[in-house]
Design an enzyme around this catalytic site. Structure first.
Site, short mmCIF file in Angstrom:
data_model
loop_
_atom_site.label_atom_id
_atom_site.label_comp_id
_atom_site.label_asym_id
_atom_site.label_seq_id
_atom_site.Cartn_x
_atom_site.Cartn_y
_atom_site.Cartn_z
N ALA A 176 -9.40 -37.27 34.82
CA ALA A 176 -10.01 -37.32 33.50
C ALA A 176 -10.94 -38.53 33.45
O ALA A 176 -10.73 -39.49 34.20
CB ALA A 176 -8.93 -37.44 32.45
N GLU A 221 -4.61 -31.61 38.49
CA GLU A 221 -4.00 -30.75 37.48
C GLU A 221 -4.85 -29.50 37.21
O GLU A 221 -4.32 -28.40 37.02
CB GLU A 221 -3.77 -31.56 36.20
CG GLU A 221 -2.70 -32.64 36.42
CD GLU A 221 -2.67 -33.71 35.34
OE1 GLU A 221 -3.75 -34.29 35.03
OE2 GLU A 221 -1.60 -33.97 34.79
N GLY A 280 -6.26 -35.56 36.47
CA GLY A 280 -6.70 -34.28 35.90
C GLY A 280 -7.35 -33.37 36.92
O GLY A 280 -7.32 -32.14 36.77
N GLU A 312 -2.16 -41.70 37.49
CA GLU A 312 -2.23 -42.15 36.09
C GLU A 312 -1.34 -43.36 35.84
O GLU A 312 -1.61 -44.18 34.97
CB GLU A 312 -1.83 -41.02 35.13
CG GLU A 312 -2.82 -39.85 35.08
CD GLU A 312 -2.52 -38.75 36.09
OE1 GLU A 312 -1.81 -39.00 37.08
OE2 GLU A 312 -3.01 -37.62 35.88
N1 CAA Z 1 -13.27 -41.55 35.33
C1 CAA Z 1 -14.49 -42.11 35.14
N2 CAA Z 1 -15.26 -42.52 36.15
C2 CAA Z 1 -14.78 -42.39 37.42
C3 CAA Z 1 -13.52 -41.83 37.67
C4 CAA Z 1 -12.73 -41.39 36.55
N3 CAA Z 1 -11.55 -40.81 36.71
N4 CAA Z 1 -13.30 -41.85 39.01
C5 CAA Z 1 -14.41 -42.38 39.56
N5 CAA Z 1 -15.30 -42.71 38.61
C6 CAA Z 1 -16.61 -43.31 38.78
C7 CAA Z 1 -16.50 -44.80 39.10
O1 CAA Z 1 -16.32 -45.56 37.91
C8 CAA Z 1 -17.82 -45.06 39.79
O2 CAA Z 1 -18.83 -45.16 38.80
P1 CAA Z 1 -19.86 -46.41 38.84
O3 CAA Z 1 -20.60 -46.21 40.15
O4 CAA Z 1 -20.70 -46.19 37.63
O5 CAA Z 1 -19.04 -47.64 38.84
C9 CAA Z 1 -18.08 -43.75 40.54
O6 CAA Z 1 -17.26 -42.76 39.92
C10 CAA Z 1 -17.69 -43.82 42.01
O7 CAA Z 1 -16.34 -44.25 42.07
P2 CAA Z 1 -15.83 -45.47 43.00
O8 CAA Z 1 -16.91 -46.47 43.16
O9 CAA Z 1 -14.53 -45.95 42.45
O10 CAA Z 1 -15.64 -44.68 44.39
P3 CAA Z 1 -14.65 -45.07 45.56
O11 CAA Z 1 -15.01 -44.18 46.70
O12 CAA Z 1 -14.62 -46.53 45.79
O13 CAA Z 1 -13.16 -44.66 45.02
C11 CAA Z 1 -11.56 -43.21 43.93
C12 CAA Z 1 -12.87 -43.32 44.77
C13 CAA Z 1 -10.37 -43.66 44.77
C14 CAA Z 1 -11.40 -41.76 43.57
C15 CAA Z 1 -11.68 -44.10 42.67
O14 CAA Z 1 -12.90 -43.79 42.02
C16 CAA Z 1 -10.59 -43.90 41.68
O15 CAA Z 1 -9.49 -44.41 41.87
N6 CAA Z 1 -10.84 -43.16 40.56
C17 CAA Z 1 -9.92 -43.00 39.47
C18 CAA Z 1 -8.80 -42.04 39.84
C19 CAA Z 1 -7.81 -41.91 38.70
O16 CAA Z 1 -7.18 -42.87 38.29
N7 CAA Z 1 -7.67 -40.69 38.16
C20 CAA Z 1 -6.79 -40.41 37.06
C21 CAA Z 1 -7.54 -40.46 35.76
S1 CAA Z 1 -6.49 -40.32 34.32
C22 CAA Z 1 -6.13 -38.68 34.16
O17 CAA Z 1 -6.59 -37.86 34.93
C23 CAA Z 1 -5.25 -38.33 33.00
C24 CAA Z 1 -4.67 -36.95 33.04
O18 CAA Z 1 -3.69 -36.68 33.68
C25 CAA Z 1 -5.26 -35.91 32.24
#
Ligand code: CAA
Length: 258
Positions: A65, A112, A109, A132
């Site tokens: 998400a 999911e 998400g 999460e």
């Molecule tokens: N939401 C918003 N933006 C996101 C995102 C997310 N879930 N995941 C990645 N991005 C964005 C980053 O902020 C970044 O944007 P900027 O360049 O503007 O800073 C861009 O995508 C590239 O990401 P990274 O620079 O972080 O890329 P990476 O290769 O270094 O890492 C990753 C990749 C491990 C996937 C890392 O991006 C990450 O950990 N993302 C978040 C994963 C996460 O926590 N997901 C769960 C979300 S909560 C949820 O989903 C709730 C639910 O159950 C419904």
């Protein structure tokens, strides 16, 4: 219908939906989830479409998400809007088969959404996770429920409590994905599976999906009874006569969805 965060192509009875927010690794914001739901409902209503494939990019199916969009929301906000309920129920409520073709990250998400599809074909680059917990929350679109049913309590607890990622090989071993293929072949394999499904009789396709899904909701005895009744009802279709007749005549069936 023109979409901004997804691309949709319909080819040979298969709707291919590509999540397309590369700048955010396909993070699922309100617009993307709304467009995905609209595209799925259109595909479900379109007689030309017999199967759907949802995919992302080489790097990410979806990294979860959209954290930016969620970060400032209060409890009252998310409770009142019932955050993510419509989107995930929409995917799970589609009657036609949906295959998730996953390469790269399928996190939170993203995992999911893939699990709300009917089955997952993974590239060898796929990484699944429910991270999460690292954000001070828990999964909210089925990560504690569908994942537990798919891989069992121990692994689901591990994923949800540590937030670690599972690679494609582990995901296949655990039963989360149906097959793993080389990344370059992912779309070919998923479209091939979708084409195979598209060749079947639609009434039996819909019935098979309904019957498998029923197993999540009811006891074994109830599920077996449901299956038997649906199996019996298939004998009311012309396609049952065609399918069995074609086998006996050693030819390919010509199903007419009747
Ligand atoms: N939401 C918003 N933006 C996101 C995102 C997310 N879930 N995941 C990645 N991005 C964005 C980053 O902020 C970044 O944007 P900027 O360049 O503007 O800073 C861009 O995508 C590239 O990401 P990274 O620079 O972080 O890329 P990476 O290769 O270094 O890492 C990753 C990749 C491990 C996937 C890392 O991006 C990450 O950990 N993302 C978040 C994963 C996460 O926590 N997901 C769960 C979300 S909560 C949820 O989903 C709730 C639910 O159950 C419904």
């Amino acid at each position: 219908m023109a979409f901004e965060t997804i691309n949709v192509e319909v080819d040979d009875h298969v709707a291919l939906i590509k999540l397309n927010r590369p700048e955010a690794l396909n993070a699922l914001n309100t617009q993307l989830l709304g467009e995905l739901c609209e595209a799925l409902e259109e595909a479900d209503a379109n007689d030309k479409v017999r199967c759907v494939v949802i995919t992302g990019s080489e790097k990410a199916f979806a990294a979860g998400a959209d954290i930016k969009e969620m970060s400032e929301k209060s409890f009252v906000d998310v409770f009142t809007e019932n955050l993510f309920a419509n989107a995930i129920d929409c995917i799970a409520g589609i009657r036609k088969p949906i295959i998730a073709a996953v390469a790269g990250y399928a996190l939170g998400g993203g995992c999911e959404v893939a699990m709300a599809c009917d089955f997952i074909i993974a590239a060898d680059t796929a990484k699944f996770g429910q991270p999460e917990i690292n954000l001070g929350v828990i999964a909210g679109m089925g990560g504690t429920q569908r994942l537990t049913r798919a891989v069992g309590k121990s692994k689901a607890m591990d994923m949800n409590l540590t937030g670690r990622f599972m690679d494609a090989e582990e995901a296949e071993r655990a039963g989360l994905v149906s097959r793993v293929v080389p990344a370059k072949k992912l779309l070919e394999e998923a479209m091939g599976a979708a084409q195979k499904i598209a060749e079947k009789s639609m009434p039996s396709t819909l019935a098979a999906k309904e019957a498998v899904n029923r197993s999540y909701e009811v006891t074994l005895a109830e599920g077996l009874l449901f299956e038997r009744r649906v199996f019996h009802s298939m004998f009311a279709t012309e396609d049952q006569k065609e399918g069995m007749g074609a086998f006996l005549e050693k030819r390919q069936p010509q199903f007419r969805d009747k």
